[in-house]
Structures are given as structure tokens and as C-alpha cells.
Design a protein around this motif. Sequence first.
Motif, PDB file in Angstrom:
ATOM      1  N   ALA A  97      46.321 -23.938   7.738  1.00 40.14           N
ATOM      2  CA  ALA A  97      46.873 -22.624   7.630  1.00 40.14           C
ATOM      3  C   ALA A  97      45.242 -22.048   7.773  1.00 40.14           C
ATOM      4  O   ALA A  97      45.425 -20.691   7.870  1.00 40.14           O
ATOM      5  CB  ALA A  97      47.132 -22.435   6.247  1.00 40.14           C
ATOM      6  N   GLY A  98      44.288 -22.423   8.410  1.00 38.63           N
ATOM      7  CA  GLY A  98      42.846 -21.861   8.818  1.00 38.63           C
ATOM      8  C   GLY A  98      42.143 -22.111   7.690  1.00 38.63           C
ATOM      9  O   GLY A  98      40.778 -21.690   7.567  1.00 38.63           O
ATOM     10  N   GLY A  99      42.691 -23.025   6.090  1.00 33.77           N
ATOM     11  CA  GLY A  99      41.447 -22.679   4.734  1.00 33.77           C
ATOM     12  C   GLY A  99      41.947 -21.618   3.653  1.00 33.77           C
ATOM     13  O   GLY A  99      43.931 -21.243   4.094  1.00 33.77           O
ATOM     14  N   PRO A 100      41.216 -21.612   2.952  1.00 32.94           N
ATOM     15  CA  PRO A 100      42.494 -20.881   1.022  1.00 32.94           C
ATOM     16  C   PRO A 100      42.996 -19.754   1.839  1.00 32.94           C
ATOM     17  O   PRO A 100      43.523 -19.517   1.047  1.00 32.94           O
ATOM     18  CB  PRO A 100      41.007 -21.237   0.566  1.00 32.94           C
ATOM     19  N   GLY A 101      41.994 -19.013   2.638  1.00 37.37           N
ATOM     20  CA  GLY A 101      42.257 -17.871   3.429  1.00 37.37           C
ATOM     21  C   GLY A 101      43.341 -18.033   4.176  1.00 37.37           C
ATOM     22  O   GLY A 101      43.648 -16.498   4.266  1.00 37.37           O
ATOM     23  N   GLY A 102      43.865 -18.721   4.430  1.00 36.72           N
ATOM     24  CA  GLY A 102      44.824 -18.282   5.493  1.00 36.72           C
ATOM     25  C   GLY A 102      43.996 -18.194   6.690  1.00 36.72           C
ATOM     26  O   GLY A 102      42.711 -18.757   6.981  1.00 36.72           O
ATOM     27  N   SER A 103      45.033 -18.298   8.151  1.00 38.07           N
ATOM     28  CA  SER A 103      44.425 -18.201   9.163  1.00 38.07           C
ATOM     29  C   SER A 103      42.960 -17.471   9.410  1.00 38.07           C
ATOM     30  O   SER A 103      42.287 -17.678  10.442  1.00 38.07           O
ATOM     31  CB  SER A 103      45.572 -18.110  10.505  1.00 38.07           C
ATOM     32  N   ALA A 104      43.699 -16.513   8.867  1.00 30.41           N
ATOM     33  CA  ALA A 104      42.525 -15.171   8.893  1.00 30.41           C
ATOM     34  C   ALA A 104      40.310 -16.009   8.561  1.00 30.41           C
ATOM     35  O   ALA A 104      39.591 -15.383   8.667  1.00 30.41           O
ATOM     36  CB  ALA A 104      42.020 -14.174   7.956  1.00 30.41           C
ATOM     37  N   SER A 105      40.723 -16.928   8.090  1.00 30.09           N
ATOM     38  CA  SER A 105      39.592 -17.490   7.102  1.00 30.09           C
ATOM     39  C   SER A 105      39.088 -18.322   7.913  1.00 30.09           C
ATOM     40  O   SER A 105      38.053 -18.791   8.055  1.00 30.09           O
ATOM     41  CB  SER A 105      39.845 -17.920   5.704  1.00 30.09           C
ATOM     42  N   GLY A 106      39.616 -18.673   9.009  1.00 27.84           N
ATOM     43  CA  GLY A 106      39.342 -20.124  10.540  1.00 27.84           C
ATOM     44  C   GLY A 106      40.142 -20.328  11.031  1.00 27.84           C
ATOM     45  O   GLY A 106      41.272 -20.127  11.038  1.00 27.84           O
ATOM     46  N   ARG A 107      39.609 -21.035  12.220  1.00 27.09           N
ATOM     47  CA  ARG A 107      40.363 -22.340  12.676  1.00 27.09           C
ATOM     48  C   ARG A 107      41.309 -23.237  11.826  1.00 27.09           C
ATOM     49  O   ARG A 107      40.466 -23.801  11.284  1.00 27.09           O
ATOM     50  CB  ARG A 107      39.502 -23.322  13.849  1.00 27.09           C
ATOM     51  N   ALA A 108      42.826 -23.357  12.325  1.00 24.97           N
ATOM     52  CA  ALA A 108      43.104 -24.277  11.534  1.00 24.97           C
ATOM     53  C   ALA A 108      43.293 -26.048  12.313  1.00 24.97           C
ATOM     54  O   ALA A 108      42.555 -25.759  13.290  1.00 24.97           O
ATOM     55  CB  ALA A 108      45.127 -23.578  12.049  1.00 24.97           C
ATOM     56  N   VAL A 109      43.315 -26.207  11.273  1.00 25.10           N
ATOM     57  CA  VAL A 109      44.135 -28.013  12.051  1.00 25.10           C
ATOM     58  C   VAL A 109      44.912 -28.856  12.781  1.00 25.10           C
ATOM     59  O   VAL A 109      45.963 -28.127  11.860  1.00 25.10           O
ATOM     60  CB  VAL A 109      43.047 -29.081  10.896  1.00 25.10           C
ATOM     61  N   PRO A 110      44.888 -28.567  14.340  1.00 25.67           N
ATOM     62  CA  PRO A 110      46.214 -28.806  13.906  1.00 25.67           C
ATOM     63  C   PRO A 110      46.801 -29.815  13.849  1.00 25.67           C
ATOM     64  O   PRO A 110      46.484 -30.734  13.266  1.00 25.67           O
ATOM     65  CB  PRO A 110      45.795 -29.366  15.605  1.00 25.67           C
ATOM     66  N   ALA A 111      48.571 -29.423  13.485  1.00 25.89           N
ATOM     67  CA  ALA A 111      49.575 -30.138  12.913  1.00 25.89           C
ATOM     68  C   ALA A 111      49.196 -31.737  13.316  1.00 25.89           C
ATOM     69  O   ALA A 111      49.265 -32.731  12.280  1.00 25.89           O
ATOM     70  CB  ALA A 111      50.732 -29.442  12.362  1.00 25.89           C
ATOM     71  N   ASP A 112      49.316 -31.899  14.251  1.00 24.67           N
ATOM     72  CA  ASP A 112      49.719 -33.438  14.717  1.00 24.67           C
ATOM     73  C   ASP A 112      48.239 -34.296  14.539  1.00 24.67           C
ATOM     74  O   ASP A 112      48.247 -34.884  14.759  1.00 24.67           O
ATOM     75  CB  ASP A 112      49.705 -33.425  16.450  1.00 24.67           C
ATOM     76  N   ARG A 113      47.115 -33.804  14.288  1.00 24.22           N
ATOM     77  CA  ARG A 113      46.097 -34.242  13.934  1.00 24.22           C
ATOM     78  C   ARG A 113      45.862 -34.102  11.896  1.00 24.22           C
ATOM     79  O   ARG A 113      44.490 -34.788  12.180  1.00 24.22           O
ATOM     80  CB  ARG A 113      44.611 -34.055  14.584  1.00 24.22           C
ATOM     81  N   LEU A 114      46.826 -33.559  11.462  1.00 22.94           N
ATOM     82  CA  LEU A 114      46.288 -33.319  10.067  1.00 22.94           C
ATOM     83  C   LEU A 114      47.427 -34.174   9.165  1.00 22.94           C
ATOM     84  O   LEU A 114      48.702 -34.445   9.629  1.00 22.94           O
ATOM     85  CB  LEU A 114      46.534 -31.688   9.764  1.00 22.94           C
ATOM     86  N   HIS A 115      46.572 -34.697   8.192  1.00 21.78           N
ATOM     87  CA  HIS A 115      47.755 -36.235   7.127  1.00 21.78           C
ATOM     88  C   HIS A 115      46.916 -36.126   5.740  1.00 21.78           C
ATOM     89  O   HIS A 115      46.156 -36.272   6.051  1.00 21.78           O
ATOM     90  CB  HIS A 115      47.264 -37.427   7.697  1.00 21.78           C
ATOM     91  N   GLY A 116      48.227 -35.201   5.083  1.00 25.88           N
ATOM     92  CA  GLY A 116      48.168 -35.222   3.848  1.00 25.88           C
ATOM     93  C   GLY A 116      48.871 -36.847   3.216  1.00 25.88           C
ATOM     94  O   GLY A 116      49.521 -36.257   3.734  1.00 25.88           O
TER      95      GLY A 116
END
Length: 275
Positions: A97-116
Motif C-alpha cells: 500500500a506504499g508504507g505504514p500510511g498507505g499509498s500517500a506515504s510513498g510508492r507501493a511495491v508491485p504485487a508481483d514482486r512482493l512476498h509476505g
Amino acid sequence: MKLTRIGGPTVLVELDGWRLLVDPTFDPAGRHYSFGWGTGSTKMAGPAIGVDELGPIDVALVSHDHHADNLDDAGRAMLPSVGAVVTTASGAGRLGAGGPGGSASGRAVPADRLHGLEAGESVTLSGTRPGLPTLVITATPCRHGPPLTHPIVGDVIGFAVRRQGEDRVAIWITGDTVLFGPLRRVADELSIDVMLANVGGVRFGVTGPLRYTMRGRDAVELVGLAAPRVATFAHYDGWSHFVDGEQGLRDALDASAASVHDRAVWLVDGVAVEV
């Protein structure tokens, strides 16, 4: 394998052509960061290598995203440009979502490159360049403080990195953790080539004698259990919240048995060390 210590927990791991970056922190020194619940720390030393000097990164291994000594503003800003980001399941939700504050706080990591991942879960990553082996990255357990502090300190994981088809772990990164039962079991069960342990004995004035990461003597015990070919260390200096620090680690290693002492390799800031 080459390891380059950049500062705090941030280490560049070069493995069979892969470039893995552990816990990106690239902000300059001098700023105080709040960790919540009255705790915080001042960054005392800047990175030995800047983001612009780093070169391309295939994978960022983020043990946890919610403490700035493990992922600061400059580190967070670089994540959308790396090949893949592996972190906690809860952290993936925030980074996506771009960080703790959501997309307004920074660029999001693309979902296809993000592994939780939760502890015990794995992700398999195939190289995007010819000749790179496929890697299997497994999340290992951490407890970033005393018992019952999870609601305060949040989710944290370590990383066991293997080449696909091999049982032996090429590198085990402990993450920020105290020494506790599940960590001991991982150390005892895994066959480990290189171990990278976060130490420093973190304490905060507001919580008194409670510790939030391993001391030097804890790391010595863990190395004795894991018996890696090489043991090395990070995240023990450069911040005001370390109480045990480098000296505590050196004292513990000096007092340790040869079976531990002889495995230890010290990393040099900004210098690639072959291990």
C-alpha cells in the motif's frame, strides 16, 4: 559468497550471481526515530555505501518494515525498484500500500514482486539472468523482545536461503530477535554454511532492563548450536539503543570456546568480504 556491511542491519549478500540486500537503511546519521510506546533511537552513523553506489538489487530481505532502524525512508524508497521483496505477511500488506500510511506515504511495491511470509513459509525465486540458480527463501522465527511483547514489537522474521535442490542453507539471517526456544530449534535443525546474526542487546530507558535483541553471549550460544562454517554479525552499532554493542560481542567471542571463536568473521564497513 561475498558480504558487504553497509550499516546497522544492512548487508549486501552476493551469492552465485544473486545480489540480496538485507534490511535496507540508507538515511544519514543524526535523526531520532520513534518506534512507538515511548521507545526510540537516534541514528549515530550513516551508511558506508549510498543507494546511488549500490547497483541493482535482485532481492530485498526485510525482516520487518515498521522499525526505522531496519527499514528507513531511503530504504523504503528503493524497494519498488528491486527485483523482489521478501518480508513478513503483515509487512507485505503495508508495503503493497506504499508504507505504514498507505499509498500517500510513498510508492507501493508491485504485487508481483512482493512476498509476505509467516515463519516456516517459503518462496521460490528464479533468476532473471542466465546462470543464476533458483533460490528457496524460508522465513525463520523471531521474537523481538521479552515474552508477551509481540503486540508492541510486531511481526519479525529471519531468512534461511538455499539453492533449490540443496538441503544445506547457504546463509541464515537471524533478523532482530532475542534468544528463545524456536530460534534454538532452528539453529539445531538446520545445516548452515554462513550465519549472519543481529546482536547489540537493545534496551530502552522506558522499559528498564528488558532486552529486545541478542547480546554477544546469546549470539555465542546460538553459534555453538548452529555450528555454521562461518558466523558473522550485524546490527550491533550505529544506533543509540544498543547497550551491549560491539564491545559486548567482542568480549563474548574472546571468552568463547574455539569451536565458536574460530568460526567468527568480522565484516568491514563498505568492503566486500569473501566468506
